[in-house]
Design an enzyme around this catalytic site. Sequence first.
Site, PDB file in Angstrom:
ATOM      1  N   SER A  40       0.872  -1.174   0.000  1.00  0.00           N
ATOM      2  CA  SER A  40       0.000   0.000   0.000  1.00  0.00           C
ATOM      3  C   SER A  40       0.903   1.216   0.000  1.00  0.00           C
ATOM      4  O   SER A  40       1.272   1.750   1.036  1.00  0.00           O
ATOM      5  CB  SER A  40      -0.913  -0.001   1.224  1.00  0.00           C
ATOM      6  OG  SER A  40      -0.166   0.087   2.412  1.00  0.00           O
ATOM      7  N   HIS A 154      -3.472  -5.779   2.847  1.00  0.00           N
ATOM      8  CA  HIS A 154      -2.580  -6.803   3.408  1.00  0.00           C
ATOM      9  C   HIS A 154      -3.289  -8.113   3.739  1.00  0.00           C
ATOM     10  O   HIS A 154      -2.683  -9.026   4.290  1.00  0.00           O
ATOM     11  CB  HIS A 154      -1.891  -6.279   4.679  1.00  0.00           C
ATOM     12  CG  HIS A 154      -0.901  -5.185   4.386  1.00  0.00           C
ATOM     13  ND1 HIS A 154      -0.282  -4.457   5.360  1.00  0.00           N
ATOM     14  CD2 HIS A 154      -0.422  -4.709   3.214  1.00  0.00           C
ATOM     15  CE1 HIS A 154       0.529  -3.572   4.809  1.00  0.00           C
ATOM     16  NE2 HIS A 154       0.461  -3.700   3.505  1.00  0.00           N
ATOM     17  N   ASP A 241      -3.716   1.666  11.659  1.00  0.00           N
ATOM     18  CA  ASP A 241      -3.293   2.227  10.373  1.00  0.00           C
ATOM     19  C   ASP A 241      -4.431   1.949   9.405  1.00  0.00           C
ATOM     20  O   ASP A 241      -4.610   0.810   8.952  1.00  0.00           O
ATOM     21  CB  ASP A 241      -1.987   1.600   9.876  1.00  0.00           C
ATOM     22  CG  ASP A 241      -1.553   2.174   8.519  1.00  0.00           C
ATOM     23  OD1 ASP A 241      -2.213   3.126   8.040  1.00  0.00           O
ATOM     24  OD2 ASP A 241      -0.568   1.667   7.942  1.00  0.00           O
ATOM     25  N   GLU A 282      -3.042   6.190  11.935  1.00  0.00           N
ATOM     26  CA  GLU A 282      -2.193   6.452  10.774  1.00  0.00           C
ATOM     27  C   GLU A 282      -3.038   6.496   9.505  1.00  0.00           C
ATOM     28  O   GLU A 282      -3.973   5.716   9.340  1.00  0.00           O
ATOM     29  CB  GLU A 282      -1.151   5.320  10.693  1.00  0.00           C
ATOM     30  CG  GLU A 282      -0.180   5.420   9.529  1.00  0.00           C
ATOM     31  CD  GLU A 282       0.791   4.228   9.522  1.00  0.00           C
ATOM     32  OE1 GLU A 282       1.049   3.650  10.600  1.00  0.00           O
ATOM     33  OE2 GLU A 282       1.260   3.869   8.439  1.00  0.00           O
ATOM     34  N   HIS A 362       8.723  -0.830   9.306  1.00  0.00           N
ATOM     35  CA  HIS A 362       9.037  -1.841   8.298  1.00  0.00           C
ATOM     36  C   HIS A 362       8.133  -1.633   7.072  1.00  0.00           C
ATOM     37  O   HIS A 362       7.369  -0.678   7.026  1.00  0.00           O
ATOM     38  CB  HIS A 362       8.776  -3.231   8.893  1.00  0.00           C
ATOM     39  CG  HIS A 362       7.310  -3.473   9.158  1.00  0.00           C
ATOM     40  ND1 HIS A 362       6.744  -4.722   9.219  1.00  0.00           N
ATOM     41  CD2 HIS A 362       6.282  -2.596   9.364  1.00  0.00           C
ATOM     42  CE1 HIS A 362       5.450  -4.608   9.450  1.00  0.00           C
ATOM     43  NE2 HIS A 362       5.148  -3.338   9.548  1.00  0.00           N
TER      44      HIS A 362
END
Length: 419
Positions: A40, A154, A241, A282, A362
């Site tokens: 993303s 994800h 997020d 986020e 990460h």
Amino acid sequence: RLRSVTAEQILDSRGHPTLQVQVVTDDGASFSGSAPAGASTGDHEARELRDGGSDFGGRGVTNAVTLVADQVEPLLTGTKWVTLDDIDGALYRLDGTGRFAKIGANTAVAVSIACARAFAHQQRIPLHEWISDQLGTTPVMPVPHFNVVNGGAHAANGLAFQEFLVAPTGARDISDAVQMGAEIYAALEAELRSRFGSLGVGDEGGFAPDTDDENQVLDTIMRSIERAGLTPGLNVRLALDAAANSFYDGKYYRLHGRWRSADDLLARYVDLAANYPIWSIEDPFDESDRNAWHDIMDRLGDRVQILGDDIFVTDAARIRAGAKEEIANAALIKPNQIGTVTQTFEALRTAREVGFRTMISHRSGETLDTFIADLAVGAGTGQIKAGAPARGERVAKYNRLTRLHKLYPQLGYAQWWTD
Ligand code: PGA
Ligand code: ZN
């Protein structure tokens, strides 16, 4: 001085090719760095160099391997380099596009990380200390943000939000924090299995339950924290997020099978923040929807960390502009988003200047490289996210933090949550 710079194609955690670079210094010591990859991504991220064609679905990096041999190695060997700035500047000029469209940010970041390690070695100091010297910061162990439930780009479930994270803010030290994360993760697995039966995991190792209901997920996480003997809001806080780019159509946001306005989505965040100990959100809105970012800062900015990832892409200039517009109060930091360690340092310095918090991160496609763990400690950001407390490429970072704690017990655990 560098004796050699070589690269090879390896696989990342998604089974996609990525680049691993090895530099050998003139004393014969060798250092490596590798490139992670996002799924993303922000529109303004630095570019990756990929082969195209049919091998690996076009994701091969053999051109980058060749480029390191033909152009990067001749450029970097034979000169006495004094600072990493000089090396990263040479890479930036070799590329010439300002966003690594030619040599690839994957090439740049792998070389830059390997060279950062070489500089720390040359000065005979640990990497995190070299980083803190560069930045003028006080090293501190970050609070890990474990991504325990995955959705969005994800995972193949119905969750719009990409990441549901638990942060052991009240841990004694990093070992305690990692244990808390692992115990919550185990309790959550049991809870989710009894409710959903079969259970997948997402790209970052968090569970991917078959639901589109954030409340159900958050309730289950709250119960798991309690089941692990901990207290949500006291020693464990939550973070989200949303990665809202991935459910935005240019005007509306797709949530629970319906298209919603930015105002509706904002109301949702306000509601969630009122009902759960969520301390950080986020990418709550698309990177182009700056008015909505401004609105959430008005409503929640004094209580909640409004963290920009895709909107800032670790770019000092974008962070500065975001602070001026008051659209966030924190920036996510991912070295491969901008290309080099030097530019990552610039983003960190700028964030500090404008009063933003920072979280080191990460990518969803990872390797065993642990540079970001040392970066989080050295930069003293107090926050890191590296996925679930499970799967090799994720725990490599957390295990590195635990190791640094053993080696340098004087490093304290970040204390920013005491409010
Ligand atoms: P990415 O996800 O690595 O796929 O971009 C991580 C994030 O959005 O924070
Ligand atoms: Zn993100």
